[in-house]
Enzyme design. Structure first.
Site, PDB file in Angstrom:
ATOM      1  N   CYS A   2       0.790  -1.091  -0.027  1.00  0.00           N
ATOM      2  CA  CYS A   2      -0.253   0.296  -0.453  1.00  0.00           C
ATOM      3  C   CYS A   2       0.988   1.441  -0.248  1.00  0.00           C
ATOM      4  O   CYS A   2       1.801   1.340   0.548  1.00  0.00           O
ATOM      5  CB  CYS A   2      -1.077  -0.148   1.713  1.00  0.00           C
ATOM      6  SG  CYS A   2      -2.244  -1.638   1.359  1.00  0.00           S
ATOM      7  N   ARG A  27       3.074  -0.222  -4.939  1.00  0.00           N
ATOM      8  CA  ARG A  27       3.272  -1.088  -3.873  1.00  0.00           C
ATOM      9  C   ARG A  27       1.720  -1.226  -3.366  1.00  0.00           C
ATOM     10  O   ARG A  27       1.853  -2.244  -2.533  1.00  0.00           O
ATOM     11  CB  ARG A  27       3.646   0.487  -2.636  1.00  0.00           C
ATOM     12  CG  ARG A  27       4.768   0.966  -2.509  1.00  0.00           C
ATOM     13  CD  ARG A  27       4.443   2.335  -1.381  1.00  0.00           C
ATOM     14  NE  ARG A  27       4.299   1.542  -0.445  1.00  0.00           N
ATOM     15  CZ  ARG A  27       6.251   1.229   0.422  1.00  0.00           C
ATOM     16  NH1 ARG A  27       6.633   1.957   0.034  1.00  0.00           N
ATOM     17  NH2 ARG A  27       5.563   1.021   1.747  1.00  0.00           N
ATOM     18  N   TRP A  73      -2.980  -2.803  -1.298  1.00  0.00           N
ATOM     19  CA  TRP A  73      -2.229  -4.516  -1.994  1.00  0.00           C
ATOM     20  C   TRP A  73      -3.614  -4.539  -0.945  1.00  0.00           C
ATOM     21  O   TRP A  73      -3.427  -4.729   0.300  1.00  0.00           O
ATOM     22  CB  TRP A  73      -1.332  -4.163  -1.736  1.00  0.00           C
ATOM     23  CG  TRP A  73      -0.209  -5.907  -2.086  1.00  0.00           C
ATOM     24  CD1 TRP A  73      -0.431  -5.942  -3.417  1.00  0.00           C
ATOM     25  CD2 TRP A  73      -1.054  -7.037  -1.537  1.00  0.00           C
ATOM     26  NE1 TRP A  73      -0.374  -7.368  -3.478  1.00  0.00           N
ATOM     27  CE2 TRP A  73      -0.416  -7.631  -1.998  1.00  0.00           C
ATOM     28  CE3 TRP A  73      -0.683  -6.929  -0.141  1.00  0.00           C
ATOM     29  CZ2 TRP A  73      -0.406  -9.291  -1.738  1.00  0.00           C
ATOM     30  CZ3 TRP A  73      -0.331  -7.984   0.531  1.00  0.00           C
ATOM     31  CH2 TRP A  73      -0.661  -9.501  -0.150  1.00  0.00           C
ATOM     32  N   ASN A  99      -1.263   1.304   5.676  1.00  0.00           N
ATOM     33  CA  ASN A  99      -0.055   0.499   5.200  1.00  0.00           C
ATOM     34  C   ASN A  99      -0.250  -0.843   6.292  1.00  0.00           C
ATOM     35  O   ASN A  99       1.074  -0.002   7.030  1.00  0.00           O
ATOM     36  CB  ASN A  99       0.698   1.122   4.224  1.00  0.00           C
ATOM     37  CG  ASN A  99       2.407   0.234   4.083  1.00  0.00           C
ATOM     38  OD1 ASN A  99       1.220  -0.718   3.351  1.00  0.00           O
ATOM     39  ND2 ASN A  99       2.863   1.206   4.320  1.00  0.00           N
ATOM     40  N   GLY A 100      -0.095  -1.673   6.326  1.00  0.00           N
ATOM     41  CA  GLY A 100       0.528  -2.197   7.341  1.00  0.00           C
ATOM     42  C   GLY A 100      -1.252  -3.353   8.116  1.00  0.00           C
ATOM     43  O   GLY A 100      -1.817  -3.902   6.769  1.00  0.00           O
ATOM     44  N   GLU A 484      17.086 -17.292 -10.262  1.00  0.00           N
ATOM     45  CA  GLU A 484      15.940 -15.828 -10.971  1.00  0.00           C
ATOM     46  C   GLU A 484      14.929 -15.883 -12.379  1.00  0.00           C
ATOM     47  O   GLU A 484      15.113 -15.037 -12.342  1.00  0.00           O
ATOM     48  CB  GLU A 484      17.544 -15.302 -10.713  1.00  0.00           C
ATOM     49  CG  GLU A 484      17.804 -13.510 -10.755  1.00  0.00           C
ATOM     50  CD  GLU A 484      16.029 -13.233  -9.572  1.00  0.00           C
ATOM     51  OE1 GLU A 484      15.407 -13.186  -9.049  1.00  0.00           O
ATOM     52  OE2 GLU A 484      15.701 -12.006  -9.790  1.00  0.00           O
ATOM     53  N   LYS A 488      11.524 -14.705 -12.134  1.00  0.00           N
ATOM     54  CA  LYS A 488      11.112 -13.195 -13.456  1.00  0.00           C
ATOM     55  C   LYS A 488       9.912 -13.616 -14.267  1.00  0.00           C
ATOM     56  O   LYS A 488       9.531 -12.989 -14.481  1.00  0.00           O
ATOM     57  CB  LYS A 488      12.859 -12.656 -14.096  1.00  0.00           C
ATOM     58  CG  LYS A 488      13.519 -11.682 -13.159  1.00  0.00           C
ATOM     59  CD  LYS A 488      13.144 -10.791 -12.687  1.00  0.00           C
ATOM     60  CE  LYS A 488      12.224 -11.068 -11.332  1.00  0.00           C
ATOM     61  NZ  LYS A 488      13.427 -10.733 -10.546  1.00  0.00           N
ATOM     62  N   GLU A 491       6.517 -14.281 -12.557  1.00  0.00           N
ATOM     63  CA  GLU A 491       5.982 -13.673 -11.941  1.00  0.00           C
ATOM     64  C   GLU A 491       5.301 -11.807 -13.093  1.00  0.00           C
ATOM     65  O   GLU A 491       4.775 -11.382 -12.745  1.00  0.00           O
ATOM     66  CB  GLU A 491       7.062 -12.568 -11.230  1.00  0.00           C
ATOM     67  CG  GLU A 491       8.211 -11.636 -11.322  1.00  0.00           C
ATOM     68  CD  GLU A 491       8.893 -11.372 -10.753  1.00  0.00           C
ATOM     69  OE1 GLU A 491       8.729 -10.311  -9.075  1.00  0.00           O
ATOM     70  OE2 GLU A 491      10.270 -10.878 -10.666  1.00  0.00           O
ATOM     71  N   HIS A 507      16.649 -36.379 -11.007  1.00  0.00           N
ATOM     72  CA  HIS A 507      16.168 -36.791  -9.692  1.00  0.00           C
ATOM     73  C   HIS A 507      14.303 -36.763 -10.146  1.00  0.00           C
ATOM     74  O   HIS A 507      13.346 -36.507  -8.648  1.00  0.00           O
ATOM     75  CB  HIS A 507      16.588 -35.772  -8.703  1.00  0.00           C
ATOM     76  CG  HIS A 507      17.861 -36.715  -8.277  1.00  0.00           C
ATOM     77  ND1 HIS A 507      18.592 -38.173  -7.949  1.00  0.00           N
ATOM     78  CD2 HIS A 507      19.201 -35.957  -8.980  1.00  0.00           C
ATOM     79  CE1 HIS A 507      19.548 -38.275  -8.062  1.00  0.00           C
ATOM     80  NE2 HIS A 507      20.228 -37.212  -8.498  1.00  0.00           N
ATOM     81  N   LYS A 606       5.719  -4.138  -4.446  1.00  0.00           N
ATOM     82  CA  LYS A 606       6.939  -3.573  -4.761  1.00  0.00           C
ATOM     83  C   LYS A 606       7.591  -3.948  -3.621  1.00  0.00           C
ATOM     84  O   LYS A 606       8.434  -4.369  -2.710  1.00  0.00           O
ATOM     85  CB  LYS A 606       7.461  -2.734  -5.382  1.00  0.00           C
ATOM     86  CG  LYS A 606       8.456  -2.195  -5.298  1.00  0.00           C
ATOM     87  CD  LYS A 606       9.628  -2.957  -6.937  1.00  0.00           C
ATOM     88  CE  LYS A 606      10.738  -3.085  -6.585  1.00  0.00           C
ATOM     89  NZ  LYS A 606      11.546  -4.278  -7.478  1.00  0.00           N
TER      90      LYS A 606
HETATM   91  C1  F6R Z   1      10.785 -10.083  -7.539  1.00  0.00           C
HETATM   92  C2  F6R Z   1      10.835  -9.555  -6.206  1.00  0.00           C
HETATM   93  C3  F6R Z   1      10.602 -10.131  -5.266  1.00  0.00           C
HETATM   94  C4  F6R Z   1      11.599  -9.227  -4.176  1.00  0.00           C
HETATM   95  C5  F6R Z   1      10.985  -9.903  -2.463  1.00  0.00           C
HETATM   96  C6  F6R Z   1      11.923  -8.575  -1.522  1.00  0.00           C
HETATM   97  O1  F6R Z   1      10.967  -9.321  -9.200  1.00  0.00           O
HETATM   98  O2  F6R Z   1      10.959  -8.560  -6.465  1.00  0.00           O
HETATM   99  O3  F6R Z   1      10.551 -10.919  -4.516  1.00  0.00           O
HETATM  100  O4  F6R Z   1      13.195  -9.827  -4.401  1.00  0.00           O
HETATM  101  O5  F6R Z   1       9.510  -9.225  -2.777  1.00  0.00           O
HETATM  102  O6  F6R Z   1      11.737  -7.648  -1.431  1.00  0.00           O
HETATM  103  P1  F6R Z   1      13.112  -6.796  -0.698  1.00  0.00           P
HETATM  104  O7  F6R Z   1      14.194  -6.981  -1.906  1.00  0.00           O
HETATM  105  O8  F6R Z   1      12.478  -5.422  -1.408  1.00  0.00           O
HETATM  106  O9  F6R Z   1      13.073  -6.600   0.517  1.00  0.00           O
END
Ligand code: F6R
Length: 611
Positions: A2, A27, A73, A99-100, A484, A488, A491, A507, A606
């Site tokens: 949020c 956010r 969110w 937010n929370g 990774e 990517k 998501e 396996h 984010k």
């Molecule tokens: C993937 C992504 C998330 C963040 C995760 C941790 O692209 O962005 O998996 O890496 O939510 O977020 P931070 O790094 O802000 O703690």
């Protein structure tokens, strides 16, 4: 998650709030809302994005120089118009954005209901608006005191902002566990989840600490703790540039941020070592020299992409500094009663510096006496402030929800730490440092060169955009890269993808392979190159479609793979910095082909400030 933004001053609040919400939309983007005070308290809110909110307010009264906005969110209650913020109190006089999570909201709601309060939404936030008004009316106190007393009763995490029809010169904000920054302008004040909505108007900000409440009343700012202790605001100067939070000609933030990596890696390394004298200029290494020399173990905590960077960190610290490392998902670590000792170093990795699980993990480790290093991107965020030391990644604001430049910046700093620790513990000589520094200095140019593969990657993306599944395989330093790459893809394009250690495939996952399965393999020249080639053969034998990331000039893998993407040769331990780039581009272009919103993928946000 949020995003919250608020304004009080001499300008019209609406344009500031809307622009601010657009910057904070990363956010959360389930719903958006705004409250404006101009004699009346006008609230407009709806399910959807900030652009939908703009449509809703068209033609409505949007005047007022006191107001606040929210982009949500969803946690409690589905995303719909009613559950959108702002929420109001029983009388409708007090409005709140939040937010929370208020963990004890159900109990509070029950008590308030028994006193005649009626609720319209399913949210925890509405309960707080009612509680504040209930306390205000029952104790005949001021709005600010009612907010303080209400927060005594709240369990959970919050950043909140409150305005009231009856107090048109007051803006009140508070935080515990979720970020809130106050901007101090000329006869005007701002509040926001991060500094991006503020920077055009003022560079002077103060970050609230947990348990603090900011009161702006009759043009003056004061800060108090929930326990009623006055605090002197600590004013900091913002160093962020406006250009860094705009798209700069790119179609999406994600693409811009992928392309920024030569610069963000350079900035994350810059000034931190002296290649001539082979020394480091990192406060964490200097001030914690004895600790580093004596530590028995490193525990790395993080989530998502930051956890993947942590996995690279494990390989680096063990390989280069010979220190045992454990990499932990912060969310598991905090709840599984882990063994933590005073001679452990915990490294918390987080782009946002606000991830609730990572923050909680380091609080736990601190209680047990461990030393905490934070590795974060957002300056002034909660994790660096809760850490004993650490380093910022200097990647600049990362706005695309999928993390890209933060990952490579994290890995760059972890590499420096690995060599710094190794040197302090007698595992790396000056000559080793000289070689490593030279290799590191060459990385931005190698990343630049890799980005030149973009046109080829677009073509490959077109071929695989219809797939339902994908496998990503790697070994050694290539394994975290594979994880990774898979993250990517899933998501932002919603394609199911799995990252696996290449040898682990036989396996189980090998059963998935048929002629429809794209298999991305990190097959660069490394100490286990031949082993990876054997794994490619195994895929090939089952007709999987191989997209291989190879070292420039490779012709062995080329003969086996369906597609190859070349990257410049580098030291094995630096490969994640280069090999990740084509995978970021691949996922970006697959998502574009599928018409996905890459900067705002569904269900994500984010900054994950809820556990
Ligand atoms: C993937 C992504 C998330 C963040 C995760 C941790 O692209 O962005 O998996 O890496 O939510 O977020 P931070 O790094 O802000 O703690």
């Amino acid at each position: 998650m949020c995003g919250i933004v608020a304004y009080i001053g001499h300008r019209e609040a609406y344009p500031i709030l809307i622009k601010g919400l657009k910057r904070l939309e990363y956010r959360g983007y389930d719903s958006a809302g705004i409250a404006l005070l101009n004699g009346n308290l006008n609230i407009y809110k709806c399910k959807g994005k900030v652009a939908d909110l703009e449509n809703i307010v068209a033609g409505k009264n949007i005047t007022g120089s006191l107001g606040m906005g929210h982009t949500r969110w969803a946690t409690h209650g589905e995303p719909n118009d009613t559950n959108s913020h702002p929420h109001i109190s029983q009388s409708g006089d007090i409005a709140i954005i939040h937010n929370g999570i208020i963990e004890n909201y159900a109990t509070l709601k029950e008590e308030l209901s028994q006193r005649g309060h009626e609720f319209t939404s399913d949210t925890d936030t509405e309960v707080l608006a009612h509680l504040i008004e209930d306390i205000k009316n029952n104790t005949h106190t001021s709005l600010e005191e009612a907010v303080r007393l209400a927060l005594h009763e709240v369990i959970g995490a919050y950043a909140i902002v409150i305005i009231s029809k009856n107090d048109p010169t007051k803006l009140i904000g508070a935080r515990k566990g979720s970020p809130l920054v106050v901007g101090i302008g000329d006869n005007e004040y701002f509040m926001a989840s991060d500094a991006t909505p503020i920077i055009e108007y003022t560079r002077n900000v103060t970050y609230l600490n947990d348990g603090e409440i900011a009161f702006i009343k009759d043009g003056k700012l004061s800060i108090k703790t929930i326990q009623n202790v006055e605090k002197t605001p600590y004013i900091e100067k913002l160093e962020m540039n406006l250009e860094t939070i705009e798209k700069g000609g790119y179609e999406h933030f994600m693409l811009k941020e992928i392309h920024e990596q030569p610069r963000s890696i350079y900035d994350s390394l810059r000034g931190r070592f002296d290649p001539i004298n082979c020394t480091f200029a990192m406060r964490s290494l200097k001030e914690f020299e004895t600790k580093i020399k004596n530590l028995k173990r490193i525990i790395i905590v993080g989530c998502g992409t930051s956890w993947h960077a942590g996995l690279v960190g494990e390989y680096l610290f063990e390989d280069i500094a010979r220190i045992p490392v454990e990499v932990e998902y912060a969310s598991e670590f905090r709840y599984r009663n882990p063994v933590i000792n005073e001679d452990d170093l915990v490294i918390a990795i987080s782009q946002s510096g606000e991830t609730a699980d990572t923050l909680a993990a380091i609080e736990l480790a601190k209680e047990k006496g461990a030393t905490i290093f934070g590795l974060c991107n957002v300056v002034g965020s909660s994790i660096p402030r809760a850490s004993h030391a650490g380093a910022y990644t200097h990647a600049g604001p990362e706005i695309g929800v999928a993390s890209t430049k933060a990952f490579t910046a994290q890995v760059a700093v972890l590499t420096l730490w690995a060599f710094g620790f190794a040197h302090l513990r007698g595992k790396a000589s000056k000559q080793d440092l000289r070689n490593a520094f030279a290799e590191l200095e060459a990385i931005p140019a190698k990343v630049e060169k890799t980005l030149e593969r973009e046109a080829q990657i677009i073509e490959i993306a077109k071929l695989f955009s219809e797939t339902n599944n994908a496998l990503y395989l790697g070994r050694g330093y290539g394994f975290p890269v594979a994880l990774e790459g898979a993250l990517k893809l899933k998501e932002i394009s919603y394609i199911h993808a799995e990252g696996y250690p290449a040898a682990e495939m036989k396996h189980g996952p090998i059963a998935l392979i048929d002629e429809a399965m794209p298999v991305v393999v990190i097959a660069t020249k490394s100490s286990i190159y031949e082993k990876v080639i054997s794994n490619i053969q195994e895929v090939k034998a089952r007709k999987g479609k191989i997209i291989a990331i190879v070292t420039e000039g490779d012709n062995k893998v080329r003969k086996m793979a369906d597609y190859v993407i070349e990257i410049p040769e580098t030291k094995e331990y630096l490969e994640p910095l280069v090999a990740t780039i084509p995978l970021q581009l691949l996922s970006y272009y697959v998502a574009i082909q599928r018409g996905c919103n890459v900067d705002q993928p569904r269900n994500l946000a984010k900054s994950v400030t809820v556990e």
